[in-house]
Design an enzyme around this catalytic site. Structure first.
Site, short mmCIF file in Angstrom:
data_model
loop_
_atom_site.label_atom_id
_atom_site.label_comp_id
_atom_site.label_asym_id
_atom_site.label_seq_id
_atom_site.Cartn_x
_atom_site.Cartn_y
_atom_site.Cartn_z
N HIS A 181 0.69 -1.34 -0.06
CA HIS A 181 -0.01 0.04 0.19
C HIS A 181 0.81 1.30 0.09
CE1 HIS A 181 -3.16 2.77 0.52
NE2 HIS A 181 -3.90 2.35 1.63
N HIS A 225 -1.62 -0.12 -11.83
CA HIS A 225 -2.27 0.38 -10.85
C HIS A 225 -3.51 -0.66 -10.80
CE1 HIS A 225 -5.24 2.97 -8.33
NE2 HIS A 225 -4.00 3.27 -7.88
N ASP A 258 3.36 6.71 -7.37
CA ASP A 258 4.73 6.44 -6.70
C ASP A 258 5.91 6.40 -7.78
OD1 ASP A 258 3.49 6.02 -4.11
OD2 ASP A 258 2.71 4.06 -5.22
#
Length: 457
Positions: free
Chosen positions: A283, A334, A393
């Site tokens: 996460h 994702h 990210d």
């Protein structure tokens, strides 16, 4: 302690054998999940989440309906119906910070006017103060090498300092939420400074916060020994905070917030549970993996501009021959977005300015090359049910590194932002007075007759 080791932390042969028995006892055949139509991870084969609730707080859009078919599209993210890209652009055009404005929006479903925003900022500044001796008695005692552990422990300890800790009325929960939004930077950074001093032997810096600073400015002010930062640094960190502050009710930590809130427990227990969820590497820790992967690429690829050489090394990573040999190109893909992650696109549009300021243009070009090549390589090597693209990210770790933020704080920076989303989801759960969240599990263990001790092997 024995020879400097904690004997109670040791996994002895006896424990290993018992763990083997436990693992064998818990195995469930994959075909049973198919037989009983169990959506593992609460998602179907295409990654679509099982509908478990309704929310007004935010919306993630990754597909559109055309001729009765669901077609992937460029991703979109909305806060209370407002496109996040437009919220950030408006703040950037006006040369102001966006985090506090978006926090107000998520909590109250209203874009604040100037007076309302000023009052909200003053309230957050007022709450940016820890109880007397909290830093000395709590944060400085037994500092952990894991900042998320430190943050969760501090949040749970704040329960003891709150005269109305168990009051779940909306005004009280809102008050607690605003205090936690204000205090997360202090709890995280002071925890890091304590760790850096007691474990790493570095100089201890504890700067008292300034009420007038934004959240992004506060982070840099508290962290840096000289408390200095440029306007560009603070503004880009502010954008990172906005992009991380909320992402639908179905992400693991926000869903955790709903689940634990539905039991009517206190705010501190709920937020500590959400922190525990975010701490998991699936996460909240992905951007650390991204920067470590790029360290590895930079060390092993001679010419960062050579597409063929970069592509060959990415194939090695994907085929478990390089980096951590997990077969993953981190920062790509994702659970929901396919064609593009809007957060990554927004962040990328601002990264170039900071890369120029920091003299990291060559490194940025390598990131852009990997962003271009990785989806092609993954799609060619793996069976894909949807497209892949860079996620938030991919660039956020690069930004944090350019800002000189220590890796130990990467997950807590995520938490400093996401506490707003958690707070909004907790308020939403309580406002709707729903039932305790209790999904069903099917028992598949066969019934057995009791066996006397004398008859057991």
């Amino acid at each position: 302690m024995e020879n400097g080791k904690n004997i109670y932390s040791e996994n002895t042969p006896e424990i290993v054998e018992l763990a083997r028995l436990s693992e064998a006892a818990d195995q469930i055949e994959n075909e049973l999940f198919v037989k009983y139509d169990v959506k593992r991870g609460l998602r179907d084969l295409n990654g679509k989440g099982v509908l478990t609730g309704l929310t007004r707080i935010s919306e993630i859009v990754a597909k559109e309906e055309k001729d009765g078919k669901s077609i992937p599209k460029d991703g979109e993210l909305y806060f209370r119906g407002y496109d996040v890209k437009k919220l950030i652009k408006a703040a950037s055009d006006d040369n102001r910070f966006a985090f506090e404005e978006c926090a107000y929006l998520l909590l109250f479903d209203k874009l604040p006017n100037k007076s309302e925003l000023n009052d909200f900022n003053r309230l957050l500044g007022f709450y940016r103060s820890l109880p007397t001796s909290f830093v000395r008695d709590i944060i400085m005692k037994a500092p952990s090498r894991d900042m998320m552990n430190t943050l969760a422990r501090s949040v749970l300890t704040l329960y003891s300092y709150d005269d109305l800790a168990d009051d779940t009325s909306l005004p009280n929960v809102l008050r607690q939420s605003l205090q936690l939004i204000s205090l997360f930077p202090l709890l995280s950074i002071y925890g890091y400074q304590a760790y850096n001093h007691y474990h790493e032997g570095k100089t201890l810096f504890i700067h008292p916060p300034l009420e007038e600073l934004s959240t992004a400015e506060t982070i840099l002010y508290l962290l840096r020994p000289d408390s200095k930062y440029t306007e560009l640094e603070a503004k880009l960190l502010d954008i990172c905070l906005v992009l991380h502050m909320e992402h639908g009710g179905g992400n693991n930590s926000s869903f955790t917030t709903h689940v634990v809130s539905s039991s009517m427990t206190d705010t501190y227990s709920v937020i500590a549970a959400a922190i525990g969820s975010l701490k998991g590497p699936r996460h909240g820790g992905a951007n650390i993996k991204v920067v470590h992967m790029f360290d590895d690429i930079e060390a092993n690829v001679k010419d960062w501009k050579d597409e063929a050489e970069v592509e060959a090394y990415l194939r090695k990573i994907l085929n478990k021959e390089a980096f951590d040999k997990a077969g993953l190109i981190y920062g790509i893909g994702h659970a929901i977005y396919s064609k593009s992650d809007p957060r990554a696109l927004v962040l990328k549009s601002f990264v170039e300015k900071l890369a120029i300021e920091k003299g990291r243009e060559d490194e940025l070009k390598l990131y852009e090359l990997v962003e271009k090549l990785a989806p092609q390589i993954i799609s060619g090597e793996r069976t894909m049910y949807k497209g892949v693209s860079a996620n938030v990210d991919f660039y956020s770790g690069f930004v944090y590194r350019m800002l000189g933020l220590p890796e130990e704080l990467y997950p807590t920076i995520f938490a400093m932002a996401r506490i707003v989303g958690w707070s909004a989801h907790r308020m939403e759960e309580l406002a709707n007075k729903g039932k305790i969240i209790r999904p069903a599990y099917m028992a598949i263990e066969p019934r057995k007759g009791y066996m006397d001790m004398k008859d057991r092997d």
